[in-house]
Design a protein around this motif. Structure first.
Motif, PDB file in Angstrom:
ATOM      1  N   MET A  78     -33.699  61.944  -7.026  1.00 32.69           N
ATOM      2  CA  MET A  78     -33.089  60.622  -7.245  1.00 32.69           C
ATOM      3  C   MET A  78     -34.426  60.348  -8.507  1.00 32.69           C
ATOM      4  SD  MET A  78     -33.355  57.878  -4.180  1.00 32.69           S
ATOM      5  CE  MET A  78     -35.215  58.882  -3.167  1.00 32.69           C
ATOM      6  N   GLY A  79     -34.218  59.360  -9.515  1.00 30.30           N
ATOM      7  CA  GLY A  79     -35.038  59.410 -10.969  1.00 30.30           C
ATOM      8  C   GLY A  79     -36.354  57.580  -9.952  1.00 30.30           C
ATOM      9  N   HIS A  80     -37.467  58.232 -10.968  1.00 38.22           N
ATOM     10  CA  HIS A  80     -37.933  56.887 -10.433  1.00 38.22           C
ATOM     11  C   HIS A  80     -37.764  55.542  -9.837  1.00 38.22           C
ATOM     12  CE1 HIS A  80     -42.489  58.822 -10.282  1.00 38.22           C
ATOM     13  NE2 HIS A  80     -42.002  59.857 -11.144  1.00 38.22           N
ATOM     14  N   ASP A  81     -37.000  55.522 -11.136  1.00 38.17           N
ATOM     15  CA  ASP A  81     -36.273  54.237 -10.578  1.00 38.17           C
ATOM     16  C   ASP A  81     -35.739  53.862  -9.744  1.00 38.17           C
ATOM     17  OD1 ASP A  81     -37.249  53.046 -13.014  1.00 38.17           O
ATOM     18  OD2 ASP A  81     -35.280  52.957 -14.189  1.00 38.17           O
ATOM     19  N   ALA A  82     -35.164  54.638  -9.311  1.00 38.60           N
ATOM     20  CA  ALA A  82     -34.412  54.119  -7.583  1.00 38.60           C
ATOM     21  C   ALA A  82     -35.738  54.569  -6.261  1.00 38.60           C
ATOM     22  CB  ALA A  82     -33.389  55.679  -7.957  1.00 38.60           C
ATOM     23  N   ILE A  83     -36.441  55.243  -7.008  1.00 33.19           N
ATOM     24  CA  ILE A  83     -37.492  55.303  -5.554  1.00 33.19           C
ATOM     25  C   ILE A  83     -38.672  53.764  -5.658  1.00 33.19           C
ATOM     26  CG2 ILE A  83     -39.730  56.304  -4.323  1.00 33.19           C
ATOM     27  CD1 ILE A  83     -38.859  58.399  -6.144  1.00 33.19           C
ATOM     28  N   ASN A  84     -38.435  53.854  -6.888  1.00 30.92           N
ATOM     29  CA  ASN A  84     -39.024  52.136  -7.182  1.00 30.92           C
ATOM     30  C   ASN A  84     -38.263  51.041  -6.743  1.00 30.92           C
ATOM     31  OD1 ASN A  84     -41.281  53.127  -8.807  1.00 30.92           O
ATOM     32  ND2 ASN A  84     -40.705  52.472 -10.245  1.00 30.92           N
ATOM     33  N   VAL A  85     -36.896  51.207  -6.797  1.00 30.20           N
ATOM     34  CA  VAL A  85     -36.097  50.398  -6.053  1.00 30.20           C
ATOM     35  C   VAL A  85     -36.279  49.778  -4.800  1.00 30.20           C
ATOM     36  CG1 VAL A  85     -33.715  49.370  -5.943  1.00 30.20           C
ATOM     37  CG2 VAL A  85     -34.432  49.728  -8.278  1.00 30.20           C
ATOM     38  N   LEU A  86     -36.054  51.189  -4.335  1.00 28.65           N
ATOM     39  CA  LEU A  86     -35.691  51.556  -2.400  1.00 28.65           C
ATOM     40  C   LEU A  86     -37.825  51.137  -2.496  1.00 28.65           C
ATOM     41  CD1 LEU A  86     -33.906  54.532  -1.861  1.00 28.65           C
ATOM     42  CD2 LEU A  86     -33.720  52.642  -1.369  1.00 28.65           C
ATOM     43  N   MET A  87     -38.493  51.715  -2.253  1.00 26.14           N
ATOM     44  CA  MET A  87     -39.793  51.422  -1.751  1.00 26.14           C
ATOM     45  C   MET A  87     -40.517  50.348  -2.364  1.00 26.14           C
ATOM     46  SD  MET A  87     -39.755  54.016   0.021  1.00 26.14           S
ATOM     47  CE  MET A  87     -41.432  53.874   0.514  1.00 26.14           C
ATOM     48  N   GLY A  88     -40.291  49.672  -3.482  1.00 23.41           N
ATOM     49  CA  GLY A  88     -40.957  48.368  -4.083  1.00 23.41           C
ATOM     50  C   GLY A  88     -42.385  49.389  -4.948  1.00 23.41           C
ATOM     51  N   ALA A  89     -42.292  48.793  -6.506  1.00 23.72           N
ATOM     52  CA  ALA A  89     -43.594  49.051  -6.745  1.00 23.72           C
ATOM     53  C   ALA A  89     -44.476  48.295  -7.244  1.00 23.72           C
ATOM     54  CB  ALA A  89     -42.318  49.261  -8.539  1.00 23.72           C
ATOM     55  N   SER A  90     -45.219  48.828  -8.092  1.00 16.35           N
ATOM     56  CA  SER A  90     -46.394  47.594  -7.931  1.00 16.35           C
ATOM     57  C   SER A  90     -46.021  46.380  -8.931  1.00 16.35           C
ATOM     58  CB  SER A  90     -48.079  48.140  -8.423  1.00 16.35           C
ATOM     59  OG  SER A  90     -48.271  47.436  -8.768  1.00 16.35           O
ATOM     60  N   PRO A  91     -46.511  45.381  -9.179  1.00 14.11           N
ATOM     61  CA  PRO A  91     -46.010  44.592  -9.974  1.00 14.11           C
ATOM     62  C   PRO A  91     -46.712  44.085 -11.426  1.00 14.11           C
ATOM     63  CG  PRO A  91     -46.961  43.040  -8.098  1.00 14.11           C
ATOM     64  CD  PRO A  91     -47.344  44.692  -7.633  1.00 14.11           C
ATOM     65  N   GLY A  92     -47.359  45.042 -10.881  1.00 16.15           N
ATOM     66  CA  GLY A  92     -48.660  45.022 -12.647  1.00 16.15           C
ATOM     67  C   GLY A  92     -49.937  44.198 -12.144  1.00 16.15           C
ATOM     68  N   ALA A  93     -51.230  44.568 -12.954  1.00 14.70           N
ATOM     69  CA  ALA A  93     -52.743  44.660 -12.460  1.00 14.70           C
ATOM     70  C   ALA A  93     -52.094  42.870 -12.894  1.00 14.70           C
ATOM     71  CB  ALA A  93     -53.183  44.898 -13.016  1.00 14.70           C
ATOM     72  N   ASP A  94     -51.644  42.376 -14.748  1.00 13.31           N
ATOM     73  CA  ASP A  94     -51.932  41.604 -14.088  1.00 13.31           C
ATOM     74  C   ASP A  94     -51.917  40.031 -13.145  1.00 13.31           C
ATOM     75  OD1 ASP A  94     -49.487  42.253 -14.635  1.00 13.31           O
ATOM     76  OD2 ASP A  94     -49.177  40.543 -16.219  1.00 13.31           O
ATOM     77  N   VAL A  95     -50.072  40.493 -13.021  1.00 16.60           N
ATOM     78  CA  VAL A  95     -49.459  39.764 -11.542  1.00 16.60           C
ATOM     79  C   VAL A  95     -50.518  39.427  -9.759  1.00 16.60           C
ATOM     80  CG1 VAL A  95     -47.649  39.179 -10.054  1.00 16.60           C
ATOM     81  CG2 VAL A  95     -47.131  40.200 -12.646  1.00 16.60           C
ATOM     82  N   MET A  96     -51.378  41.080  -9.833  1.00 17.11           N
ATOM     83  CA  MET A  96     -52.298  41.060  -8.903  1.00 17.11           C
ATOM     84  C   MET A  96     -53.580  39.950  -8.747  1.00 17.11           C
ATOM     85  SD  MET A  96     -50.599  43.092  -6.849  1.00 17.11           S
ATOM     86  CE  MET A  96     -51.897  44.631  -5.900  1.00 17.11           C
ATOM     87  N   THR A  97     -53.655  39.812 -10.274  1.00 14.64           N
ATOM     88  CA  THR A  97     -54.471  39.007 -10.825  1.00 14.64           C
ATOM     89  C   THR A  97     -54.568  37.896 -10.383  1.00 14.64           C
ATOM     90  OG1 THR A  97     -55.625  40.539 -12.109  1.00 14.64           O
ATOM     91  CG2 THR A  97     -57.205  39.271 -12.187  1.00 14.64           C
ATOM     92  N   LYS A  98     -53.321  37.524 -11.820  1.00 12.83           N
ATOM     93  CA  LYS A  98     -53.188  35.739 -10.786  1.00 12.83           C
ATOM     94  C   LYS A  98     -52.512  35.895  -9.481  1.00 12.83           C
ATOM     95  CE  LYS A  98     -50.236  34.914 -14.309  1.00 12.83           C
ATOM     96  NZ  LYS A  98     -49.043  34.784 -14.952  1.00 12.83           N
ATOM     97  N   ILE A  99     -52.209  36.191  -8.345  1.00 10.69           N
ATOM     98  CA  ILE A  99     -52.054  35.732  -7.064  1.00 10.69           C
ATOM     99  C   ILE A  99     -53.919  35.380  -6.341  1.00 10.69           C
ATOM    100  CG2 ILE A  99     -51.272  36.443  -4.828  1.00 10.69           C
ATOM    101  CD1 ILE A  99     -48.913  37.662  -6.522  1.00 10.69           C
ATOM    102  N   LYS A 100     -54.159  36.629  -6.659  1.00  5.56           N
ATOM    103  CA  LYS A 100     -55.602  37.308  -6.210  1.00  5.56           C
ATOM    104  C   LYS A 100     -56.573  35.587  -6.301  1.00  5.56           C
ATOM    105  CE  LYS A 100     -56.195  42.140  -5.528  1.00  5.56           C
ATOM    106  NZ  LYS A 100     -56.846  43.295  -5.899  1.00  5.56           N
ATOM    107  N   ASP A 101     -56.687  35.350  -7.642  1.00  5.61           N
ATOM    108  CA  ASP A 101     -56.754  34.644  -8.877  1.00  5.61           C
ATOM    109  C   ASP A 101     -57.200  32.863  -7.994  1.00  5.61           C
ATOM    110  OD1 ASP A 101     -58.905  33.947 -10.738  1.00  5.61           O
ATOM    111  OD2 ASP A 101     -57.824  32.896 -11.499  1.00  5.61           O
ATOM    112  N   VAL A 102     -55.468  32.375  -7.719  1.00  5.54           N
ATOM    113  CA  VAL A 102     -55.257  31.331  -7.142  1.00  5.54           C
ATOM    114  C   VAL A 102     -55.676  31.562  -5.677  1.00  5.54           C
ATOM    115  CG1 VAL A 102     -53.135  29.841  -6.303  1.00  5.54           C
ATOM    116  CG2 VAL A 102     -52.830  31.758  -8.424  1.00  5.54           C
ATOM    117  N   CYS A 103     -55.586  32.462  -4.929  1.00  7.49           N
ATOM    118  CA  CYS A 103     -56.013  32.912  -2.811  1.00  7.49           C
ATOM    119  C   CYS A 103     -57.605  32.378  -3.603  1.00  7.49           C
ATOM    120  CB  CYS A 103     -55.773  33.733  -2.686  1.00  7.49           C
ATOM    121  SG  CYS A 103     -54.137  34.110  -2.633  1.00  7.49           S
ATOM    122  N   GLU A 104     -58.803  32.430  -4.216  1.00  5.14           N
ATOM    123  CA  GLU A 104     -59.612  32.775  -3.881  1.00  5.14           C
ATOM    124  C   GLU A 104     -60.076  31.468  -4.269  1.00  5.14           C
ATOM    125  OE1 GLU A 104     -60.729  35.560  -7.441  1.00  5.14           O
ATOM    126  OE2 GLU A 104     -61.115  37.270  -5.685  1.00  5.14           O
TER     127      GLU A 104
END
Ligand SMILES: [Zn+2]
Length: 102
Positions: free
Chosen positions: A1-27
């Motif tokens: 299984m390649g990385h893409d297949a694993i990411n689809v199954l497990m879920g990959a990190s959405p990326g730092a910018d998305v994480m920051t945006k969500i945290k910012d709204v919560c804060e």
């Protein structure tokens, strides 16, 4: 299984910018005094997130529910592709033991 297949199954990190945006709204959200257990994952182009937010223990069930609903709506507006976000509301604990139970 390649990385893409694993990411689809497990879920990959959405990326730092998305994480920051969500945290910012919560804060900066009205009546939200803090948050923890923030998680987000990306499956394909879709993002799923969940977070625990802390509110005043005196807040009514109705008001707490309103905070959660509005926060979910705000997050979905701010973060494109945010398919699902679960906001769990809990009271701020005033104990100063220093031990965090999460
Ligand atoms: Zn919690």
């Amino acid at each position: 299984m390649g990385h893409d297949a694993i990411n689809v199954l497990m879920g990959a990190s959405p990326g730092a910018d998305v994480m920051t945006k969500i945290k910012d709204v919560c804060e900066n959200f009205p009546r939200v005094k803090g948050f923890h257990k923030f998680r987000a994952r990306r499956v394909g182009s879709r993002i799923f997130a969940d977070v625990h937010v802390l509110v005043d223990p005196k807040l009514s069930v109705k008001d707490s529910h309103e905070v959660a609903t509005k926060l979910e709506r705000r997050l979905k507006t701010k973060v494109s592709n945010l398919t699902s976000v679960v906001v769990h509301v809990e009271p701020v604990r005033r104990c100063k033991s220093g031990k965090k139970r999460q």
